[in-house]
Design an enzyme around this catalytic site. Structure first.
Site, PDB file in Angstrom:
ATOM      1  N   LEU A   1      85.637 -46.391 136.574  1.00 28.41           N
ATOM      2  CA  LEU A   1      86.074 -46.033 135.223  1.00 28.41           C
ATOM      3  C   LEU A   1      87.584 -45.795 135.241  1.00 28.41           C
ATOM      4  O   LEU A   1      88.056 -44.670 135.391  1.00 28.41           O
ATOM      5  CB  LEU A   1      85.327 -44.775 134.754  1.00 28.41           C
ATOM      6  CG  LEU A   1      85.326 -44.449 133.258  1.00 28.41           C
ATOM      7  CD1 LEU A   1      84.266 -43.397 132.953  1.00 28.41           C
ATOM      8  CD2 LEU A   1      86.671 -43.989 132.747  1.00 28.41           C
TER       9      LEU A   1
ATOM     10  N   GLN B   1      85.777 -51.105 127.341  1.00 30.70           N
ATOM     11  CA  GLN B   1      84.532 -50.732 126.676  1.00 30.70           C
ATOM     12  C   GLN B   1      84.711 -50.400 125.196  1.00 30.70           C
ATOM     13  O   GLN B   1      83.856 -50.735 124.370  1.00 30.70           O
ATOM     14  CB  GLN B   1      83.915 -49.540 127.421  1.00 30.70           C
ATOM     15  CG  GLN B   1      82.449 -49.410 127.267  1.00 30.70           C
ATOM     16  CD  GLN B   1      81.873 -48.464 128.307  1.00 30.70           C
ATOM     17  OE1 GLN B   1      81.865 -47.257 128.119  1.00 30.70           O
ATOM     18  NE2 GLN B   1      81.403 -49.015 129.417  1.00 30.70           N
TER      19      GLN B   1
ATOM     20  N   TYR C   1      89.950 -46.997 124.357  1.00 26.78           N
ATOM     21  CA  TYR C   1      90.145 -46.851 125.795  1.00 26.78           C
ATOM     22  C   TYR C   1      91.317 -47.695 126.303  1.00 26.78           C
ATOM     23  O   TYR C   1      91.767 -47.519 127.433  1.00 26.78           O
ATOM     24  CB  TYR C   1      88.889 -47.273 126.557  1.00 26.78           C
ATOM     25  CG  TYR C   1      87.668 -46.412 126.365  1.00 26.78           C
ATOM     26  CD1 TYR C   1      87.630 -45.386 125.415  1.00 26.78           C
ATOM     27  CD2 TYR C   1      86.531 -46.624 127.129  1.00 26.78           C
ATOM     28  CE1 TYR C   1      86.503 -44.612 125.243  1.00 26.78           C
ATOM     29  CE2 TYR C   1      85.393 -45.848 126.956  1.00 26.78           C
ATOM     30  CZ  TYR C   1      85.385 -44.846 126.015  1.00 26.78           C
ATOM     31  OH  TYR C   1      84.266 -44.080 125.844  1.00 26.78           O
TER      32      TYR C   1
ATOM     33  N   HIS D   1      85.389 -43.813 119.595  1.00 27.95           N
ATOM     34  CA  HIS D   1      84.573 -45.019 119.701  1.00 27.95           C
ATOM     35  C   HIS D   1      84.691 -45.912 118.477  1.00 27.95           C
ATOM     36  O   HIS D   1      84.137 -47.008 118.445  1.00 27.95           O
ATOM     37  CB  HIS D   1      83.101 -44.654 119.932  1.00 27.95           C
ATOM     38  CG  HIS D   1      82.873 -43.936 121.227  1.00 27.95           C
ATOM     39  ND1 HIS D   1      82.896 -42.570 121.328  1.00 27.95           N
ATOM     40  CD2 HIS D   1      82.653 -44.394 122.479  1.00 27.95           C
ATOM     41  CE1 HIS D   1      82.683 -42.210 122.588  1.00 27.95           C
ATOM     42  NE2 HIS D   1      82.537 -43.299 123.307  1.00 27.95           N
TER      43      HIS D   1
END
Length: 729
Positions: free
Chosen positions: A451, A475, A479, A524
């Protein structure tokens, strides 16, 4: 007296007077002969004289770079310990390394080449006059600019790719499969998150049992511009790195540096594991030409550094071992200065870049010499897909399913295509887009990474330079921001600063944008593409239907493989599973898998309807919402056409203006924020082309909330309808 003159006169005086440091050990015991010592000393002196002449040129307005290598000349011995075929990603104080390596290759002219770079001449064989860079295609030194450890992740990637080359040779390999990758950086840069991430990734990779032939070199002069490195910090930090072997040498002693570097390189080459060489050295002249070191460093400390001039130590070695006497050492030193002065006078008269077109000429790399692919083998494809997926190819599907099938086809067609990212393998990605691909193609081609987005992109850049076509995944769009410099500062600039000699083609997939119901909030759901749009040279795509996604990814892989391009595909998360358009169960957003050979390239817009009352220019989720508004407008007597941009950079002004031609009004629908969005460029485009009537609907300048208000700040079908009715009234 300025520091360059002070150090210069001290060298002449001390050699003449025999005021030299003691020498320990013998060069022969380390495998160095008299010719080797002379070659290394000449490389060190050439580097030093380049630093001196750079300051002279700058004072005359003829030179443009004074961050020198003085004090770090011991790295010439590291070059001597490696093979010329070993790729080297160099710290900006490593001129002596490049000069020493050039001495191992017939026909090289490093002094002349670097003077062309110092004077920003378009004859500069590395950057074509765009920047002072260390680098040489012939010497396997990809150019770096003023690197603050940003080159370390791609060095990790290059080492990974070289290790992988043994079991899966790339289509066009840049370096031999038994190479060792070397990358150097300063002690201050060790503290940067990029360096820490690269060292961590190297150790983490080693713990997986994966080959990683990488030699880090930390050149420790004890200070970063004006901030001192705590005593013992570098050694303690590097020694504690799990999975990374530690070696240390005295950079003032070319024999100790050569011996240790040779041991470290041999260790890495034999074991295919990473190591770090900690080279202690000094910094002379301050940080750069404009730096007044005396303003922050005590005079006795500066004097102590200057007394440890590595050229004094190398001169002592030559004299002690009988390779040259004092006069011979001085003759080498003054002779190289005379040559440097003479060549500098010639270099300043060489041509410079003259206009924007010349500067930008290397933004786009030249086409690569690879054969055109003709699609996957039908028999292998049928075997790989199986009956269920073969049936799916004939039925309308949502984007997530078609994209999964399309990526499988691309992997089958393109043996050098390698996917990498967090969770892309066993899990198949957060949204299942890569589901089953690792089982079909193996963990060597669908790589589950740690990650760390910096390391994912660095891995991809390094793999691309070794001849693979990486398809990394970030992802979520949010990010990307902590790793964006790997695109801006490394991937996009490499063709520019290498004058097209190097490229790092890739297709970066990012799940992004908003409209996820009740999930994740702003981290997100990120509706900002500004971080990508202002990077010169990259291509940005944003598909909105499954068929478009497949056809656009085909074009993206072709552009990477054949044209060396960096392509970013932003995939709207909310549209991955979308099936219906106007009513529940209508299947209006499902599409069929496009036939083999069908691509959607930049400039190929999606035009839906032929209405002349209104043109709605949009992309991504905006396309979906605009199609809903289009149907409702038709019920109210407004005949609209919806224009899906598909590709967001570079925009094709001619294609866009042709698409809106004949429409009475133009409405731009942009799901990104009002400030910094595509809509700003599109509004300017309309104004510049005689369409001042254009209006826009955008998201608010606000982050996205979690829960029922997930879309409150974003464009809606109702909002588009209202704006359309207002401008058409």
């Amino acid at each position: 007296m300025d520091p360059a003159t002070r150090v210069h006169e001290a060298f002449l005086r001390r050699v003449k007077d025999g005021d030299l440091p003691d020498v320990t050990g013998r060069a022969a015991d380390a495998g160095l002969g008299a010719d080797d010592l002379l070659a290394l000393f000449r490389a060190q002196v050439t580097s030093r004289q380049l630093d001196r002449v750079a300051r002279v040129l700058q004072s005359k307005g003829q030179g443009f770079y004074t961050i020198g290598s003085s004090g770090h000349e011991g790295n010439a011995a590291i070059a001597h310990a490696l093979r010329v075929s070993d790729p080297a990603f160099l710290h900006y104080r490593d001129a002596a390394f490049q000069i020493a390596r050039a001495g191992q290759v017939p026909g090289q002219t490093p002094l002349w080449d670097m003077l062309l770079s110092f004077t920003a001449s378009s004859d500069d064989p590395t950057s074509g006059g765009r920047h002072k860079v260390l680098g040489s295609k012939a010497l396997n030194i990809p150019p770096q600019t003023s690197t603050i450890a940003s080159h370390l992740p791609k060095a990790v990637g290059a080492a990974f790719a070289i290790g992988m080359s043994r079991r899966m040779p790339p289509e066009v390999a840049e370096w031999p499969a038994d190479s060792v990758v070397m990358c150097s950086f300063g002690d201050a840069s060790l503290n940067h998150s990029t360096a820490q991430g690269a060292l961590n990734t190297a150790g983490w990779t080693t713990y997986q049992g994966t080959p990683l032939p990488l030699l880090f070199v930390c050149e420790d002069n004890g200070i970063g511009i004006s901030v001192k490195t705590p005593k013992g910090w570098v050694a303690d930090s590097l020694k504690s790195r799990a999975g990374v072997a530690y070696f240390t040498c005295d950079g003032l002693d070319i024999v100790d540096t050569y011996r240790t570097a040779k041991d470290a390189a041999d260790w890495v080459r034999k074991r295919r594991r990473p190591a770090v060489l900690h080279m202690t050295c000094v910094r002379l002249y301050g940080h750069a030409g404009a730096d007044v070191e005396a303003s922050y460093r005590p005079k006795d400390e500066i004097a102590g550094q200057e007394a440890n001039d590595p050229l004094i130590h190398s001169a002592a070695r030559l004299i002690a071992e009988g390779v040259a006497d004092a006069q011979g050492v001085l003759d080498i030193y003054t002779g190289i200065w005379a040559e440097t002065e003479a060549l500098a006078e010639m270099a300043v008269s060489r041509p410079k870049l003259g206009d924007a077109a010349q500067v930008a000429a290397s933004l786009i790399p030249p086409k690569r010499d690879v054969p055109r692919l003709n699609g996957p083998d039908p028999a292998l494809r049928a075997e790989m897909f199986g009956a269920a997926d073969m049936r799916a190819l004939d039925d309308p599907q949502p984007m997530n399913k078609l994209l999964n099938l399309g990526l499988a086809d691309l992997m089958l067609e393109t043996p050098s295509l390698v996917m990498a990212g967090e969770d892309v393998g066993k899990k198949g990605g957060v949204y299942g887009i890569t589901k089953g691909l690792q089982a079909r193609f193996g963990p060597g081609r669908v790589i589950d990474t740690l990650l760390d987005e910096q390391s994912i992109l660095g891995l991809s850049i390094g793999m691309a330079q070794q001849g693979f076509i990486p398809m990394p995944e970030i992802q979520f769009l949010a990010y990307l921001h902590n790793a964006e410099d790997q695109l801006r500062g490394e991937a996009a600039t490499l063709p520019f600063f290498s004058n097209g000699q190097y490229a790092n083609p890739m297709v970066l997939r990012i799940a992004g944008l908003g409209y996820q119901r009740g999930f994740g909030g702003h981290f997100h759901n990120d509706n900002s593409l500004a971080v990508l749009r202002d990077i010169p040279g990259i291509v940005i795509g944003c598909p909105s239907t499954g068929a478009d996604a497949v056809a656009m990814h085909r074009a993206a892989v072709r552009m990477a493989r054949e044209d060396g391009r960096v392509v970013v595909m932003v995939e709207p998360i909310a549209l991955y599973p979308m099936r219906d358009l106007l009513a529940e169960g209508d299947g209006g957003w499902l599409t069929h898998y496009p036939d083999q050979g069908i691509e959607i390239a930049p400039g190929d817009l999606g035009i839906h309807g032929d209405g002349a009352d209104l043109a709605i220019v949009t992309y991504g989720n905006g396309h979906y919402l605009s199609r809903q508004a289009q149907a409702r407008l038709a019920d109210q007597g407004v005949n609209a056409r919806v224009i899906d941009l598909r590709w967001l950079a570079p925009l094709d002004p001619a294609a866009i203006m042709a698409a809106v031609e004949g429409c009475a009004r133009v409405l731009i629908v942009d799901e990104c924020r009002r400030s910094g969005s595509q809509s700003e460029a599109l509004m300017a485009l309309m104004l510049e082309h005689g369409r001042p009537d254009a209006r826009r609907v955008t998201a608010e300048d606000c982050f996205i909330a979690t829960g029922p208000a997930y879309a409150a700040t974003l464009p809606s079908a109702d909002g588009i309808l209202a704006a359309a009715k207002e401008i058409c009234a």
